[in-house]
Design an enzyme around this catalytic site. Structure first.
Site, PDB file in Angstrom:
ATOM      1  NE  ARG A  37     -20.601  -5.989 -20.536  1.00  0.00           N
ATOM      2  CZ  ARG A  37     -20.357  -7.285 -20.660  1.00  0.00           C
ATOM      3  NH1 ARG A  37     -19.123  -7.740 -20.526  1.00  0.00           N
ATOM      4  NH2 ARG A  37     -21.332  -8.121 -20.905  1.00  0.00           N
ATOM      5  CG  ASP A  94      -1.896  -1.105   1.286  1.00  0.00           C
ATOM      6  OD1 ASP A  94      -2.076  -1.775   0.248  1.00  0.00           O
ATOM      7  OD2 ASP A  94      -2.503  -1.327   2.350  1.00  0.00           O
ATOM      8  NE  ARG A 118     -20.937  -8.197 -16.884  1.00  0.00           N
ATOM      9  CZ  ARG A 118     -22.158  -7.875 -17.278  1.00  0.00           C
ATOM     10  NH1 ARG A 118     -22.767  -6.826 -16.739  1.00  0.00           N
ATOM     11  NH2 ARG A 118     -22.788  -8.576 -18.196  1.00  0.00           N
ATOM     12  CG  MET A 174      -5.394  -5.323  -2.042  1.00  0.00           C
ATOM     13  SD  MET A 174      -4.166  -6.488  -1.433  1.00  0.00           S
ATOM     14  CE  MET A 174      -5.210  -7.891  -1.043  1.00  0.00           C
ATOM     15  N   GLY A 175      -5.555  -1.252  -0.836  1.00  0.00           N
ATOM     16  CA  GLY A 175      -5.278   0.092  -0.303  1.00  0.00           C
ATOM     17  C   GLY A 175      -6.333   0.409   0.736  1.00  0.00           C
ATOM     18  NE  ARG A 210      -0.676  -9.762   0.611  1.00  0.00           N
ATOM     19  CZ  ARG A 210      -1.523 -10.016   1.587  1.00  0.00           C
ATOM     20  NH1 ARG A 210      -2.389  -9.087   1.942  1.00  0.00           N
ATOM     21  NH2 ARG A 210      -1.521 -11.149   2.208  1.00  0.00           N
TER      22      ARG A 210
HETATM   23  O1  F6P Z   1      -1.588  -4.500   4.035  1.00  0.00           O
HETATM   24  C1  F6P Z   1      -1.525  -5.082   2.811  1.00  0.00           C
HETATM   25  C2  F6P Z   1      -2.862  -5.607   2.366  1.00  0.00           C
HETATM   26  O2  F6P Z   1      -2.668  -6.306   1.148  1.00  0.00           O
HETATM   27  C3  F6P Z   1      -3.963  -4.566   2.196  1.00  0.00           C
HETATM   28  O3  F6P Z   1      -3.858  -3.827   1.019  1.00  0.00           O
HETATM   29  C4  F6P Z   1      -5.200  -5.420   2.287  1.00  0.00           C
HETATM   30  O4  F6P Z   1      -6.312  -4.710   2.714  1.00  0.00           O
HETATM   31  C5  F6P Z   1      -4.825  -6.429   3.322  1.00  0.00           C
HETATM   32  O5  F6P Z   1      -3.407  -6.537   3.304  1.00  0.00           O
HETATM   33  C6  F6P Z   1      -5.447  -7.771   3.134  1.00  0.00           C
HETATM   34  O6  F6P Z   1      -5.094  -8.588   4.202  1.00  0.00           O
HETATM   35  P1  F6P Z   1      -5.297 -10.162   4.247  1.00  0.00           P
HETATM   36  O7  F6P Z   1      -4.337 -10.765   3.264  1.00  0.00           O
HETATM   37  O8  F6P Z   1      -4.982 -10.537   5.652  1.00  0.00           O
HETATM   38  O9  F6P Z   1      -6.704 -10.416   3.858  1.00  0.00           O
END
Ligand code: F6P
Length: 340
Positions: free
Chosen positions: A163, A128, A263, A170-171, A272
């Site tokens: 569309r 993040d 959508r 994430m964030g 990740r």
């Molecule tokens: O802190 C990193 C992160 O990938 C966030 O962006 C996300 O909200 C969170 O971790 C998700 O956590 P988990 O993998 O425990 O669901």
């Protein structure tokens, strides 16, 4: 011979193995024995560690995740576990520890350091990019690149089907991934936690775009963006709450208000996982080597930091005090391209 430990805590991310490899190589060159602690802070509570050498850390530079494993534990309100951890740290002959992680992991590192349980140096990790005290936390570049590639792919299908596609990235508390991947992917709107969402305006923009013949749109939404109170509830620093679904809400509202087929795609953990970018491998390597230097200089309670392109160190306390919000100049730049 002095012994240093390394652990990776909190969410995994690409680049962790680059740091581990660098710590082992540099540590051994400096005459340290390096112990890898399994599964973050939990491994120290359970005394789960093994000595790492070149053999175990060869060929891992390009591998995502962490060979040490990780866990999400909050020891701050667990005095018994802290006591256990402290005893294991002493009993295993560790002279210092490198804690690689984000806000959760580094808050624990700071507390353990302040209370005299361990000597610790931190390494900033955060897809993040939310950590203060450093311009960059590794993992972010990979996440932005993955999200950008996904946006590119979704662009072609949005255009073919006329569309709107809402892409949730994430964030949790900061919109760095949405902002940078949104700019790189040519998003027509970017929703971030730092800026209140005006859905009515977004719908008007989308309709105007359609009137001009641009009959598809890409809307990038941070999972922590606040829409009609959803996600709005303040989450104290260091506490974790699961996010998600905001993309669904945005998509539903846009479809209802504009009448255009919409959508949603939630990118989730794809951002990740997997191979780190070259940048994250290089930064991870630099951070690992620098962390060993900090231990050698006995700069405990410090975190490796990258500022204005230069490697340095800051107090861990500075890094976890506040979250690093998005660059507003960059957001203004992104706005130039909204709904155009
Ligand atoms: O802190 C990193 C992160 O990938 C966030 O962006 C996300 O909200 C969170 O971790 C998700 O956590 P988990 O993998 O425990 O669901």
């Amino acid at each position: 011979m002095k012994k240093i430990g390394i652990l990776t805590g909190g969410a995994d991310c690409p680049g962790l193995n680059s740091v581990i490899r660098a710590v082992v190589r540099k540590g051994m060159q400096e005459g340290y024995v390096v112990a890898g602690i399994k599964n973050g802070w939990l491994g120290l509570v359970e005394n789960d560690m093994r000595i790492l050498d070149i053999r175990q850390t060869s060929g891992i530079l390009d591998k995502g995740g962490t060979i040490l494993g990780t866990s999400r534990v909050n020891l701050l309100d667990q005095p018994d576990q802290i006591q256990q951890l402290s005893e294991n740290y002493k009993r295993s002959g560790l002279d210092a520890l490198i804690a690689v992680g984000g806000e959760e992991t580094l808050k624990i590192a700071l507390k353990l350091h302040q209370d005299g349980h361990i000597k610790v140096v931190g390494v900033p990790k955060s897809i993040d990019n939310a950590l203060s005290g450093t311009d960059y936390a590794f993992g972010f570049d990979t996440a932005v690149n993955v999200a950008t590639e996904c946006i590119d792919r979704l662009h072609t299908t949005a255009e073919s089907h006329h569309r709107i596609i809402v892409i949730e990235v994430m964030g949790r508390y900061t919109g760095w991934i949405a902002l940078e991947a949104g700019i790189a992917g040519g998003a027509d709107e970017i929703l971030v936690p730092e800026i209140p969402t005006d859905l009515r305006k977004i719908c008007e923009d989308v309709k105007a775009r359609h009137r001009r013949g641009r009959n598809f749109s890409i809307i990038v939404v941070s999972e922590g963006a606040s829409v009609f109170g959803y996600n709005k509830e303040a989450v104290p620093q260091g506490e974790r709450r699961r996010f998600g679904y905001v993309g669904e809400i945005v998509a539903k509202m846009i479809e209802e208000s504009t009448g255009f087929e919409t959508r949603v795609s939630v990118l989730g953990h794809i951002q990740r996982g997997g191979t780190p970018t070259a940048y994250d491998r290089i930064i991870g390597t630099q951070f690992g080597v620098k962390a060993v230097d900090l231990i050698k200089q006995e700069k405990f309670g410090q975190m490796v930091s990258l500022r204005d392109g230069k490697l340095q160190s800051v107090d861990i306390a500075e890094a976890v005090l506040t979250r690093k919000k998005i660059d507003m100049e960059l957001y203004e730049l992104a706005k130039v391209f909204f709904a155009s």
